[in-house]
Scaffold this motif. Structure first.
Motif, mmCIF file in Angstrom:
data_model
loop_
_atom_site.group_PDB
_atom_site.id
_atom_site.type_symbol
_atom_site.label_atom_id
_atom_site.label_comp_id
_atom_site.label_asym_id
_atom_site.label_seq_id
_atom_site.Cartn_x
_atom_site.Cartn_y
_atom_site.Cartn_z
ATOM 1 N N UNK A 134 -30.453 -7.501 17.437
ATOM 2 C CA UNK A 134 -30.874 -8.898 17.580
ATOM 3 C C UNK A 134 -29.699 -9.872 17.604
ATOM 4 N N UNK A 135 -28.681 -9.617 16.787
ATOM 5 C CA UNK A 135 -27.555 -10.546 16.701
ATOM 6 C C UNK A 135 -26.905 -10.851 18.037
ATOM 7 N N UNK A 136 -26.480 -9.845 18.805
ATOM 8 C CA UNK A 136 -25.859 -10.124 20.103
ATOM 9 C C UNK A 136 -26.796 -10.812 21.086
ATOM 10 N N UNK B 235 -25.790 -14.295 22.681
ATOM 11 C CA UNK B 235 -25.581 -14.392 24.124
ATOM 12 C C UNK B 235 -26.196 -15.656 24.713
ATOM 13 N N UNK B 236 -27.247 -16.175 24.090
ATOM 14 C CA UNK B 236 -27.902 -17.374 24.613
ATOM 15 C C UNK B 236 -27.029 -18.609 24.486
ATOM 16 N N UNK B 237 -25.998 -18.545 23.650
ATOM 17 C CA UNK B 237 -25.135 -19.713 23.448
ATOM 18 C C UNK B 237 -23.936 -19.735 24.387
ATOM 19 N N UNK C 3 -17.277 -19.935 21.649
ATOM 20 C CA UNK C 3 -17.393 -20.082 20.196
ATOM 21 C C UNK C 3 -18.847 -20.044 19.719
ATOM 22 N N UNK C 4 -19.779 -20.068 20.663
ATOM 23 C CA UNK C 4 -21.194 -20.065 20.302
ATOM 24 C C UNK C 4 -21.584 -18.935 19.368
ATOM 25 N N UNK C 5 -21.174 -17.687 19.646
ATOM 26 C CA UNK C 5 -21.547 -16.588 18.751
ATOM 27 C C UNK C 5 -21.050 -16.776 17.321
#
Length: 392
Positions: free
Chosen positions: A342-344, A348-350, A358-360
């Motif tokens: 779920x984390x990636x 990825x949506x950011x 830097x979104x992640x």
């Protein structure tokens, strides 16, 4: 009894290398098998999905098998899947081998976690889990960079063969050092499968699993997308990507080792101290990622804190599921891999937003914030000992 644990960790090292190695091999796989890089990326999704589904499924199937037989069977299945993957010219076949590998990995880890807990005194589960998870952390330090080098020099198939070869000493170790039996006795003398599954309705176990999944989601949200942060945001060369990944792995090894000595008797302290530090670290990394020295230092620190906190929470899953002697390991494995999958996806949506590369990192911080909000009113959930006593 720690020698058998190190042999289990060797198998976890091989499987962890396989799980993470595709990040650097996808372009070559795509070119060789005549698919797009995006299509090749489904190999990662297939593996993660297989891990989540496979943990309870394979543990349930193997619950009446002798543990040594189960572990050996899963290692050999993992080996065979990589051998087939190394020679196939079909992307579909390769995709199937990744699913099979994930099922074998999930089954092995689920049984290995339960086995590790049974090889040590009841109050040393955290130490045993730390030894087992060291296989994963060493994979990030040595296995993944080594696989990347092999892939660069000899092609992606060489990396698959290397993982298969690593399974051989692990299989021999399982065969010679892991005690036979125990699963049949546990299944016969212990509760029925329905009773073990019914524990999943318990709030303590569910909350421990949720917290473990959130922390692991935060870890993999950033770990998966560190490369562009290193090359674009920090302005470092591509060779520095491997350096950063090794630093993260070294930190994770240090974190899981130290936390392994604390998670049995002082889990509440690990969460109370490590949680806020981990939260602060992700936000600091997002703000300071353009400064190479700060980036390198914070990556090591975040690796240590992520695995210290995550390892402690997964240890609590084993404690809370103590009345499920054959399925407890699968619950811990499922929690880890729900987070890893779920984390990636969330991170990825950011990438296409104003946050960019830097979104992640911001996602990781927010996930830890959510975990702390869940953990704060439920502090004793992470501090219940093997006999039900509250630990601080």
């Amino acid at each position: 009894m720690f020698f058998p644990l190190y042999l289990l960790a060797l198998a976890v090292f091989a499987m962890g290398t396989s799980e993470f190695m595709l990040a650097g091999l996808l372009p070559d796989i795509a070119a060789d098998l005549d698919v797009t890089v995006g299509t090749a990326g489904t190999l990662t999704t297939a593996f993660a999905t297989g891990m989540v589904v496979g943990a309870p499924l394979m543990a349930g199937l193997a619950r009446r098998w002798p543990r040594r037989t189960s572990l050996l069977g899963f290692v050999l299945l993992f080996l065979a899947a990589h051998a087939v993957g190394a020679v196939t010219a079909s992307f579909t076949v390769l995709l199937v081998t990744r699913v099979v590998s994930a099922l074998a990995n999930a089954g092995f880890l689920a049984v290995a976690l339960t086995t590790a807990a049974s090889l040590v005194p009841p109050d040393r589960k955290g130490r045993a889990l730390a030894v087992l998870l060291s296989g994963t952390t060493v994979a990030t330090i040595a296995g993944v960079p080594g696989g990347s080098v092999l892939g660069t020099l000899f092609g992606w198939r060489a990396t698959f063969w290397a993982v298969a070869v690593l399974c051989l000493p692990a299989a021999i170790g399982v065969l010679t050092a892991i005690p036979a039996g125990r699963a049949q006795e546990d299944a016969a003398a212990g509760p029925a499968l329905r009773s073990e599954l019914a524990l999943l309705k318990g709030p303590r176990l569910l909350r421990a699993m949720l917290l473990g999944a959130l922390v692991n989601a935060a870890t993999f949200a950033s770990f998966t997308f560190l490369a562009p942060v290193v090359t674009d945001t920090a302005g470092l060369g591509e060779l520095w990507v491997s350096v950063v990944l090794v630093l993260f792995g070294a930190g994770s090894f240090a974190g899981v080792t130290v936390a392994g000595r604390l998670s049995d008797r002082r889990p509440g302290a690990v969460v109370a101290v490590g949680g806020p530090l981990l939260l602060t670290g992700w936000f600091a990394l997002a703000l300071l990622a353009d400064r190479p020295v700060a980036l390198l230092a914070l990556v090591f620190l975040q690796g240590a804190l992520s695995f210290a906190l995550g390892g402690t929470l997964i240890t609590r899953v084993l404690y809370e599921a103590a009345k499920a002697p054959t399925m407890a390991g699968s619950y811990a494995t499922a929690a880890l891999n729900v987070g890893a999958a779920a984390g990636p996806l969330v991170a990825a949506t950011t990438l296409g937003t104003g946050a960019g590369d830097l979104g992640p990192l911001w996602v990781s911080g927010l996930l830890i914030a959510v975990a702390l909000l869940v953990a704060f009113p439920l502090r004793t959930v992470t501090a219940v000992g093997p006999d039900g006593e509250v630990l601080r």
